[in-house]
Design an enzyme around this catalytic site. Structure first.
Site, PDB file in Angstrom:
ATOM      1  N   GLY A 102       0.836  -1.207   0.000  1.00  0.00           N
ATOM      2  CA  GLY A 102       0.000   0.000   0.000  1.00  0.00           C
ATOM      3  C   GLY A 102       0.865   1.250   0.000  1.00  0.00           C
ATOM      4  O   GLY A 102       2.095   1.169   0.006  1.00  0.00           O
ATOM      5  N   ASP A 151       3.297  -2.753   8.261  1.00  0.00           N
ATOM      6  CA  ASP A 151       2.274  -2.617   7.217  1.00  0.00           C
ATOM      7  C   ASP A 151       1.251  -1.546   7.616  1.00  0.00           C
ATOM      8  O   ASP A 151       1.120  -1.204   8.794  1.00  0.00           O
ATOM      9  CB  ASP A 151       1.567  -3.976   7.026  1.00  0.00           C
ATOM     10  CG  ASP A 151       0.766  -4.033   5.728  1.00  0.00           C
ATOM     11  OD1 ASP A 151       0.767  -3.060   4.951  1.00  0.00           O
ATOM     12  OD2 ASP A 151       0.130  -5.084   5.488  1.00  0.00           O
ATOM     13  N   GLY A 152       0.522  -1.070   6.643  1.00  0.00           N
ATOM     14  CA  GLY A 152      -0.551  -0.099   6.854  1.00  0.00           C
ATOM     15  C   GLY A 152      -1.861  -0.786   7.198  1.00  0.00           C
ATOM     16  O   GLY A 152      -1.913  -1.993   7.419  1.00  0.00           O
ATOM     17  N   ALA A 153      -2.940   0.002   7.228  1.00  0.00           N
ATOM     18  CA  ALA A 153      -4.273  -0.548   7.505  1.00  0.00           C
ATOM     19  C   ALA A 153      -5.312   0.415   6.945  1.00  0.00           C
ATOM     20  O   ALA A 153      -5.025   1.599   6.718  1.00  0.00           O
ATOM     21  CB  ALA A 153      -4.480  -0.730   9.003  1.00  0.00           C
ATOM     22  N   GLY A 177      -6.673  -4.809   3.365  1.00  0.00           N
ATOM     23  CA  GLY A 177      -7.025  -5.413   2.082  1.00  0.00           C
ATOM     24  C   GLY A 177      -7.526  -4.436   1.051  1.00  0.00           C
ATOM     25  O   GLY A 177      -7.852  -4.824  -0.070  1.00  0.00           O
ATOM     26  N   GLY A 178      -7.563  -3.140   1.441  1.00  0.00           N
ATOM     27  CA  GLY A 178      -7.921  -2.130   0.446  1.00  0.00           C
ATOM     28  C   GLY A 178      -6.989  -2.221  -0.766  1.00  0.00           C
ATOM     29  O   GLY A 178      -7.393  -1.943  -1.893  1.00  0.00           O
ATOM     30  N   GLU A 224      -0.652 -10.731   3.314  1.00  0.00           N
ATOM     31  CA  GLU A 224      -0.363  -9.904   4.499  1.00  0.00           C
ATOM     32  C   GLU A 224      -0.636 -10.712   5.764  1.00  0.00           C
ATOM     33  O   GLU A 224       0.141 -10.680   6.721  1.00  0.00           O
ATOM     34  CB  GLU A 224      -1.234  -8.647   4.477  1.00  0.00           C
ATOM     35  CG  GLU A 224      -0.833  -7.662   3.388  1.00  0.00           C
ATOM     36  CD  GLU A 224      -1.764  -6.481   3.224  1.00  0.00           C
ATOM     37  OE1 GLU A 224      -1.342  -5.497   2.607  1.00  0.00           O
ATOM     38  OE2 GLU A 224      -2.912  -6.538   3.684  1.00  0.00           O
ATOM     39  N   LYS A 278      -7.236   6.718  10.243  1.00  0.00           N
ATOM     40  CA  LYS A 278      -7.606   5.292  10.182  1.00  0.00           C
ATOM     41  C   LYS A 278      -8.086   4.753  11.535  1.00  0.00           C
ATOM     42  O   LYS A 278      -8.649   3.667  11.610  1.00  0.00           O
ATOM     43  CB  LYS A 278      -6.401   4.445   9.718  1.00  0.00           C
ATOM     44  CG  LYS A 278      -5.750   4.911   8.414  1.00  0.00           C
ATOM     45  CD  LYS A 278      -6.555   4.529   7.214  1.00  0.00           C
ATOM     46  CE  LYS A 278      -5.938   4.909   5.883  1.00  0.00           C
ATOM     47  NZ  LYS A 278      -4.792   4.145   5.472  1.00  0.00           N
TER      48      LYS A 278
END
Ligand code: 5RP
Length: 224
Positions: A29, A81-83, A95-96, A103, A121
């Site tokens: 992402g 990781d992002g979210a 999962g966007g 992941e 977020k």
């Protein structure tokens, strides 16, 4: 500060969590991309990485960072990781960017999960962001009916600008489920995992983040 500047700030802060001489799990992402660019600056300190998507692997390799197959790696020190949404317990919707399955796999074998995101977020109750569910294509409609029975409204993700189903790195398709108010993320994750034909659900609750670095106008806030 712009959203990108907030993402860059948390990407920089995440370097503190990189463990020297170890394998680092890397997410997917725009926020993860900023992290990769920061990681490139200290690439000689790490053994290498495991990537959560083909796109991430390509960006890492583009920076000259070694990318290992997870099957060849005994342990991962930290996954960064992002979210798409995060709650105060560290549970996340992810999962966007369509990489939820890999992941989840990389996160599951990592000692620590560090989530990096801009402060927008963080939510009280997850579900405003449609929950991605990766499915085996032949089971798509059956899984969609089961998700509707849980109160959600599933929508097939399409390739941008087309009527064709989006295909993940694993050959799966994605249902984005809106209309859920996720008050018990651990229970909902378990329930969706039980639906035959589901490859993975983008609810990361049973194994949430250990640390969240949130980019705010006043600086990076750490949630543990
Ligand atoms: C990809 C993801 C991403 O972490 C999530 O979509 C957040 O993306 P971004 O950092 O671009 O806001 O789960 O599958």
């Amino acid at each position: 500060m712009t959203q990108d500047e907030l993402k860059q700030a948390v990407a920089r802060a995440a370097i503190e969590y990189v463990v020297d001489n170890e394998i680092i799990g890397v997410g997917t992402g725009s926020t993860a991309n900023f992290f990769i660019d920061e990681l490139a600056k200290i690439k000689d300190r790490i053994k290498g990485t495991v990537a959560s998507s083909e796109a991430t692997a390509a960006r890492l390799r583009g920076h000259g960072i070694a990318v290992y197959d997870l099957n060849d790696v005994p342990a991962i020190a930290v996954y960064i990781d992002g979210a798409d949404e995060i709650d105060a317990s560290g549970a996340m919707i992810k999962g966007g960017g369509a990489a939820l399955t890999r992941e989840k796999i990389v996160a599951s074998v990592s000692k620590q999960f560090v989530c990096i995101a801009d402060g927008s977020k963080l939510v009280d109750v997850m579900g405003k962001f449609p929950l991605p569910v990766e499915v085996v294509p032949m089971a798509r409609e059956a899984v969609a009916r089961a998700l509707s029975a849980l109160g959600g409204v599933p929508k097939l993700r399409l390739k941008p600008g087309t009527d064709e189903a989006f295909v993940t790195d694993n050959g799966g398709q994605l249902l984005d489920v809106s209309g859920l108010s996720i008050t018990d993320p651990v229970a909902l994750e378990a329930q969706i995992n039980q639906i035959v034909g589901v490859i993975a659900v983008g609810l990361f609750a049973a194994r949430g983040a250990n640390v969240c670095l949130l980019g705010m106008a006043e600086g990076v806030k750490t949630l543990k």
